[in-house]
Design an enzyme around this catalytic site. Structure first.
Site, PDB file in Angstrom:
ATOM      1  CD  GLU B 213      -2.000   1.692   2.603  1.00 49.65           C
ATOM      2  OE1 GLU B 213      -1.579   2.848   2.688  1.00 49.65           O
ATOM      3  OE2 GLU B 213      -2.445   1.048   3.560  1.00 49.65           O
ATOM      4  CB  CYS B 252      -1.665   6.554   2.920  1.00 49.81           C
ATOM      5  SG  CYS B 252      -2.502   5.524   4.108  1.00 49.81           S
TER       6      CYS B 252
END
Lengths: 186, 448
Positions: B213, B252
């Site tokens: 990720e 994020c």
């Protein structure tokens, strides 16, 4: 993340080829076609922890008469031609004559497998994957096999049992099959 | 450590059923909640407010609870998970096929980012332990003290079998040289580090499962129908401002690119600037603080540098001052900085460079196709939000952009109250974006 898919990132997917019996043993789970463990004590008298996956209760059988079909049609208002009009039913590409309502079959099935007294089965919470496979004609009889397909916990106090329900006619042809969900005392 | 995980932790976890492991997750979550105040104390040291810390600490415990309950509802109380229905392979039915899942027999190596020291550890541990795999957790050094405290709580709870989890604070040494085909690497961090690890010779040779990720230039899009004065316009402005300031933008999933119809861009700028001006930056412990500090001074230097790159690419600062003095001397504080790129197709950097702080760039789009193309120009993102009350706009946009985004929210007046927000990954939904940005960037560079 992504729910159970995320869990599978850490597991290996493998194809297993064998008999239903072997696959039931490998997975410790219910497999249609694997031998059923017929039990003598009605499963509605057992707590979820006392039920084993694969435990099966076989019911008596009952005959479905034309009076039953007409009574059901009048009572519910469902007078679809396939149940009430012999000629129209015969003319259809599916039926050989008048047939029992699917919902009548389900209701009679419950009448066959339910054990009425209060006990560890608290409620019927749903029905999934219902399929009607063979029409049931007046004069046919039906019986039910109720098998424990899986068990899970909804909370510490309530369990959910998924039952595989199979309804057979007098020729042991599968009339209908579905999953029944009940809320149980764990 | 790998040996300990594979030979001690793994076998112990695999002895348990899915339900037993699910109950273990619940007990771990309860242990964290019972001692959460210890974690909140350390949380302030990362520059985060209590509200920011809530996402990390209680959000992390919540992930354990969520996986625990999903495990008990959706997985069997058994050791093997069946996948799909029985495949009939013969006429008589004596020979059939069935897919099954069993736990991998190696170790899961979790490499985590600095921004969510607790949640970042738990969002990976929950599915790993539920699957029946032991884990080695390697937190980012900057906030590893908070991860360590949460890790210690879990160990002291006594519910984990020996070897089920291990912690590395600092470098991993030659760990990568000893990975094998039954191991999994699960990485959160920058695209460049992801590429470096993914192409490690041992990872390639042994086909080690690699889950990444990585940084993502998430977009939020104001729908063509959402003119100033509509509820969707106000919701959009509020969401962008929130995403810029929560965790001081070090998320994020934060909105880095905010797109609006060209005619509404001035109004968006004005409303956002007004909202951001009301955000008080300061001591994360103070009740009236809207935004705390960045995790470290070097992180602030990095964000300032990235803002300069965006400016060099043609974006202009329209609100906030990256070089303003800290409200507390020596602290890694930065005011929210809003940039504007009037020609987003010329300013490549706004789609490629991620300032990991309270920074976002607004930009205009001409029509629906342009909006879709701009959103997809980010080359894969974790989360995208669209603010529209038009079902047609939602259908057209999602159809054109879904292939590039992991999770998409369509927000309007009917669902905003109950919305979990652009920036919140949920245990039950996908968290991760399609397309490796690193690869995509490389492709763009070679094509240019």
């Amino acid at each position: 993340m992504g729910g159970i898919r995320g869990v599978k990132h850490y597991m290996q997917r493998t194809a297993i080829q064998s008999s239903p019996t072997m696959i039931a043993a490998i997975t410790s789970q219910y497999i249609p076609g694997a031998p059923k463990r017929i039990i003598d004590l009605h499963p509605f008298r057992l707590r979820m922890s006392e039920l084993n996956v694969g435990d099966t209760w076989k019911t008596d059988s009952r005959t479905v008469s034309i009076e039953d079909i007409e009574h059901f049609a009048e009572f519910t208002g469902d007078k679809f031609y396939a149940h009430m009009d012999e000629e129209a039913a015969k003319a259809s590409p599916i039926f050989e004559g008048r047939v029992a309502h699917g919902y009548l079959i389900l209701s009679f099935a419950a009448g066959l497998f339910v054990d009425p007294d209060p006990g560890p089965v608290l409620a019927n919470t749903g029905l999934e994957n219902l399929r009607f496979l063979t029409p049931l004609y007046p004069g046919d009889s039906m019986r039910v096999e109720l098998s424990v397909r899986s068990k899970s916990l909804k909370s510490e106090e309530t369990g959910v049992v998924r039952w595989a329900v199979e309804i057979f006619n007098q020729k042991d042809e599968l009339v209908a099959t579905y999953d029944l969900l009940t809320e149980n005392v764990p | 450590m790998l040996k300990h995980a594979r030979e001690v932790g793994g076998p112990a976890l695999r002895k348990l059923t899915f339900h037993e492991r699910a109950r273990m997750l619940k007990a771990l979550g309860q242990a964290i909640m019972a001692r959460k105040e210890e974690l909140y104390e350390l949380n302030y040291l990362t520059g985060a407010t209590r509200k920011d810390g809530w996402i990390d600490i209680e959000g992390g415990a919540g992930t354990l609870f969520s996986f625990s309950s999903k495990g008990r509802r959706e997985l069997p109380d058994a050791h093997v998970l069946m996948d799909g229905a029985l495949e009939p392979l013969s006429k008589e039915g004596t020979f059939v096929g069935q897919h099954i899942y069993t736990p991998l027999q190696g170790a899961a190596l979790h490499i985590n980012a600095f921004n969510f020291p607790v949640w970042g550890m738990l969002e990976k541990l929950a599915p790993t332990l539920l699957a029946g795999m032991p884990a080695i957790v390697k937190p980012a050094s900057a906030t590893s003290y908070l991860t360590e405290a949460a890790f210690r709580i879990m160990i002291e709870s006594g519910v984990l079998p020996t070897g089920a989890v291990q912690l590395i604070v600092g470098g991993v040494g030659d760990l990568f040289d000893h990975l094998g085909g039954q191991d999994v690497v699960s990485f959160t961090g920058s695209a460049s580090t992801a590429l470096k690890l993914r192409t490690h010779p041992v990872v390639m040779r042994e086909s080690v499962r690699f889950i990444a990720e990585q940084d993502s230039l998430n977009a939020s899009v104001l729908g063509p129908d959402a003119a100033p004065g509509t509820p969707e316009f106000d919701l959009f402005v509020r969401e962008v401002a929130t995403e810029m300031t929560v965790k001081a933008g070090q998320k994020c999933t934060a909105i880095r690119r905010a797109m609006a119809p060209a005619d509404y861009l001035d109004a968006v700028q004005e409303a956002l600037a007004e909202r951001l001006a009301g955000t008080k930056v300061g001591d994360p412990r103070a009740d009236d603080t809207g935004m705390g500090a960045l995790v470290s001074l070097s992180q602030r230097d990095d964000v300032r540098q990235k803002i300069a790159e965006l400016e060099a690419a043609g974006a202009k600062i329209v609100s906030g001052d990256p070089s303003a003095d800290s409200p507390i001397a020596g602290g890694a504080f930065l005011s929210p900085v809003l940039l504007r790129a009037d020609d987003p197709w010329k300013s490549s950097a706004v789609h490629d460079v991620e300032p990991f702080g309270p920074v976002s760039t607004i930009m205009p789009y001409k029509n629906m196709d342009d909006a879709i193309a701009l959103a997809n120009r980010g080359m894969g993102s974790l989360a995208l939000s669209l603010f529209t009350h038009s079902a047609d706009a939602a259908r057209d946009f999602i159809g054109g952009a879904a292939a590039y985004h992991g999770r998409m929210l369509v927000i309007d007046r009917t669902n905003s109250k109950e919305s979990t927000g652009h920036g919140s990954p949920l245990p039950v939904l996908v968290h991760g974006g399609p397309a490796a940005r690193a690869a995509a960037k490389k492709w763009a560079a070679s094509a240019a």
